[in-house]
Motif scaffolding. Structure first.
Motif, PDB file in Angstrom:
ATOM      1  N   SER A   1       0.862  -1.182   0.000  1.00 52.71           N
ATOM      2  CA  SER A   1       0.000   0.000   0.000  1.00 52.71           C
ATOM      3  C   SER A   1       0.899   1.233   0.000  1.00 52.71           C
ATOM      4  CB  SER A   1      -0.907   0.024   1.233  1.00 52.71           C
ATOM      5  OG  SER A   1      -1.709   1.199   1.236  1.00 52.71           O
ATOM      6  N   LYS A   2       0.428   2.308  -0.638  1.00 48.92           N
ATOM      7  CA  LYS A   2       1.246   3.515  -0.717  1.00 48.92           C
ATOM      8  C   LYS A   2       0.361   4.749  -0.738  1.00 48.92           C
ATOM      9  CE  LYS A   2       4.770   5.858  -3.530  1.00 48.92           C
ATOM     10  NZ  LYS A   2       5.681   5.769  -4.708  1.00 48.92           N
ATOM     11  N   VAL A   3       0.840   5.800  -0.103  1.00 46.20           N
ATOM     12  CA  VAL A   3       0.187   7.099  -0.168  1.00 46.20           C
ATOM     13  C   VAL A   3       1.270   8.141  -0.419  1.00 46.20           C
ATOM     14  CG1 VAL A   3       0.323   7.417   2.348  1.00 46.20           C
ATOM     15  CG2 VAL A   3      -1.342   8.724   1.015  1.00 46.20           C
ATOM     16  N   GLY A   4       1.001   9.048  -1.357  1.00 48.21           N
ATOM     17  CA  GLY A   4       1.981  10.061  -1.725  1.00 48.21           C
ATOM     18  C   GLY A   4       1.463  11.458  -1.499  1.00 48.21           C
ATOM     19  N   GLY A   5       2.287  12.449  -1.859  1.00 51.36           N
ATOM     20  CA  GLY A   5       1.907  13.847  -1.717  1.00 51.36           C
ATOM     21  C   GLY A   5       1.748  14.295  -0.284  1.00 51.36           C
ATOM     22  N   LEU A   6       2.507  13.685   0.633  1.00 50.27           N
ATOM     23  CA  LEU A   6       2.355  13.982   2.059  1.00 50.27           C
ATOM     24  C   LEU A   6       3.235  15.154   2.476  1.00 50.27           C
ATOM     25  CD1 LEU A   6       2.370  10.371   3.545  1.00 50.27           C
ATOM     26  CD2 LEU A   6       0.392  11.844   3.128  1.00 50.27           C
ATOM     27  N   GLU A   7       2.700  15.948   3.370  1.00 51.68           N
ATOM     28  CA  GLU A   7       3.474  17.035   3.956  1.00 51.68           C
ATOM     29  C   GLU A   7       4.561  16.443   4.850  1.00 51.68           C
ATOM     30  OE1 GLU A   7       2.700  21.006   6.758  1.00 51.68           O
ATOM     31  OE2 GLU A   7       1.048  19.663   6.193  1.00 51.68           O
ATOM     32  N   GLN A   8       5.688  17.070   4.886  1.00 48.82           N
ATOM     33  CA  GLN A   8       6.781  16.579   5.719  1.00 48.82           C
ATOM     34  C   GLN A   8       6.418  16.666   7.209  1.00 48.82           C
ATOM     35  OE1 GLN A   8      10.412  18.628   4.714  1.00 48.82           O
ATOM     36  NE2 GLN A   8      10.137  18.271   2.515  1.00 48.82           N
ATOM     37  N   GLY A   9       6.927  15.719   7.984  1.00 44.30           N
ATOM     38  CA  GLY A   9       6.670  15.730   9.412  1.00 44.30           C
ATOM     39  C   GLY A   9       6.763  14.339  10.003  1.00 44.30           C
ATOM     40  N   LEU A  10       6.369  14.223  11.256  1.00 40.46           N
ATOM     41  CA  LEU A  10       6.331  12.939  11.946  1.00 40.46           C
ATOM     42  C   LEU A  10       4.900  12.421  11.913  1.00 40.46           C
ATOM     43  CD1 LEU A  10       7.977  10.887  13.654  1.00 40.46           C
ATOM     44  CD2 LEU A  10       7.100  12.080  15.677  1.00 40.46           C
ATOM     45  N   TYR A  11       4.733  11.188  11.437  1.00 36.67           N
ATOM     46  CA  TYR A  11       3.401  10.603  11.294  1.00 36.67           C
ATOM     47  C   TYR A  11       3.214   9.448  12.279  1.00 36.67           C
ATOM     48  CZ  TYR A  11       2.468  13.265   7.061  1.00 36.67           C
ATOM     49  OH  TYR A  11       2.236  14.286   6.169  1.00 36.67           O
ATOM     50  N   LEU A  12       2.011   9.389  12.818  1.00 31.07           N
ATOM     51  CA  LEU A  12       1.582   8.256  13.632  1.00 31.07           C
ATOM     52  C   LEU A  12       0.746   7.354  12.740  1.00 31.07           C
ATOM     53  CD1 LEU A  12       1.120   6.747  16.328  1.00 31.07           C
ATOM     54  CD2 LEU A  12      -0.805   8.316  16.745  1.00 31.07           C
ATOM     55  N   VAL A  13       1.106   6.074  12.684  1.00 28.25           N
ATOM     56  CA  VAL A  13       0.420   5.122  11.811  1.00 28.25           C
ATOM     57  C   VAL A  13      -0.193   4.018  12.657  1.00 28.25           C
ATOM     58  CG1 VAL A  13       0.650   3.605   9.809  1.00 28.25           C
ATOM     59  CG2 VAL A  13       2.127   5.614  10.019  1.00 28.25           C
ATOM     60  N   VAL A  14      -1.479   3.723  12.430  1.00 29.57           N
ATOM     61  CA  VAL A  14      -2.161   2.661  13.167  1.00 29.57           C
ATOM     62  C   VAL A  14      -2.855   1.727  12.176  1.00 29.57           C
ATOM     63  CG1 VAL A  14      -2.543   4.127  15.192  1.00 29.57           C
ATOM     64  CG2 VAL A  14      -4.317   3.959  13.441  1.00 29.57           C
ATOM     65  N   GLU A  15      -2.989   0.484  12.571  1.00 30.04           N
ATOM     66  CA  GLU A  15      -3.663  -0.511  11.735  1.00 30.04           C
ATOM     67  C   GLU A  15      -5.152  -0.505  12.083  1.00 30.04           C
ATOM     68  OE1 GLU A  15      -2.364  -4.900  10.114  1.00 30.04           O
ATOM     69  OE2 GLU A  15      -1.835  -4.318  12.152  1.00 30.04           O
ATOM     70  N   THR A  16      -5.984  -0.233  11.090  1.00 28.38           N
ATOM     71  CA  THR A  16      -7.405  -0.036  11.367  1.00 28.38           C
ATOM     72  C   THR A  16      -8.316  -1.151  10.855  1.00 28.38           C
ATOM     73  OG1 THR A  16      -7.371   1.445   9.433  1.00 28.38           O
ATOM     74  CG2 THR A  16      -7.389   2.470  11.596  1.00 28.38           C
TER      75      THR A  16
END
Length: 276
Positions: free
Chosen positions: A181-196
């Motif tokens: 899976s991939k998502v692009g065009g993201l703003e720079q920063g620290l991301y929190l990722v959770v499995e939903t």
């Protein structure tokens, strides 16, 4: 189910977190106008380990797609997994003098403290502050996340999942037949990722984890704006243990406690017609 697979999920999440946002020193500056992307691959680590195709000690997370891992684990791909993500902090660099030379480090700026509270940090723990933003080093965030998960994985996991929901959940596409899976065009920063969302054969979702976009390359000399991660799932049948508890009003064989799990519980019991 969470308790039965808690140890595996905890260990995997800690390894993932420690591998993703290391404190590295990069010579080039961040291209602030550049967008970032996040890719992930999901594999059935239970089956891969049983077949001898996976050894956690042999893989080091670098943030770069590893063709050797992708090829080796292709047949263990899990389709239909959904992750959600939330940008929780900005990213910036700072310089410090070490051994007579100035080197560049990374700071993450939090304007909201919900995620910090979930991992046991306060604003007083910040490396620096300014204009209502509190900046933390990746070392501080890594240690806090690892310690929080070790202390109470379920509570921390739930709190971070709630933070993502409250922040306006953005879901990645479900993993495809390659587990990708991939998502692009993201703003720079620290991301929190959770499995939903996971398929029914997945018995333990992975713990929430941080991803830095961009992150430094493994040698600390450049920036990687297209980060790839390999969070793991456990599959199979969970182990459940059931016991019976005789009712005091009926048999008098327990003390009437509502909180003591050992009070009156046993694997076998004798009862007569009408007993509860």
């Amino acid at each position: 189910m969470k308790k039965t697979k808690r140890l595996w999920a905890l260990l995997l999440a800690v390894v993932m977190a420690l591998g993703l946002i290391t404190t590295a020193f990069a010579a080039p500056t961040i291209d602030s106008g550049r967008k970032a992307s996040l890719s992930l691959y999901k594999y059935d680590i239970t089956a891969a380990s049983a077949d001898g195709a996976w050894d956690a000690a042999s893989y080091v997370s670098t943030g770069v797609q590893d063709d050797a891992v992708t090829d080796k684990l292709a047949k263990y791909a899990i389709q239909g997994v959904e992750f959600s993500y939330l940008r929780v902090a900005s990213i910036s660099t700072y310089s410090q003098r070490e051994s007579g030379q100035y080197k560049v480090g990374v700071l993450y700026g939090f304007a909201d403290d919900a995620v910090l509270q979930a991992i046991g940090l306060t604003k007083a723990d910040a490396y620096k502050r300014g204009n209502g933003v509190f900046y933390f080093t990746s070392d501080k965030l890594n240690k806090a996340l690892a310690d929080a998960l070790a202390d109470n994985a379920t509570t921390v996991k739930n709190a971070l999942e709630i933070a993502v929901r409250n922040g306006g959940k953005a879901a990645m596409p479900e993993t495809d037949e390659n587990g990708h899976s991939k998502v692009g065009g993201l703003e720079q920063g620290l991301y929190l990722v959770v499995e939903t969302r996971v398929p029914e054969n997945v018995t333990s979702t992975c713990n929430p984890f941080f991803v830095s976009l961009p992150m430094t390359t493994i040698d600390g000399k450049d920036w990687n704006y297209d980060v790839t991660v390999y969070p793991k799932n456990q599959t199979g049948k969970p182990t459940l243990e059931k016991t019976v508890r005789e009712d005091k009003n009926s048999t008098g064989k327990n003390t009437g406690s509502l909180t003591d799990i050992a009070d009156g519980y046993a694997h076998t019991a004798t009862a007569s017609v009408g007993d509860v």
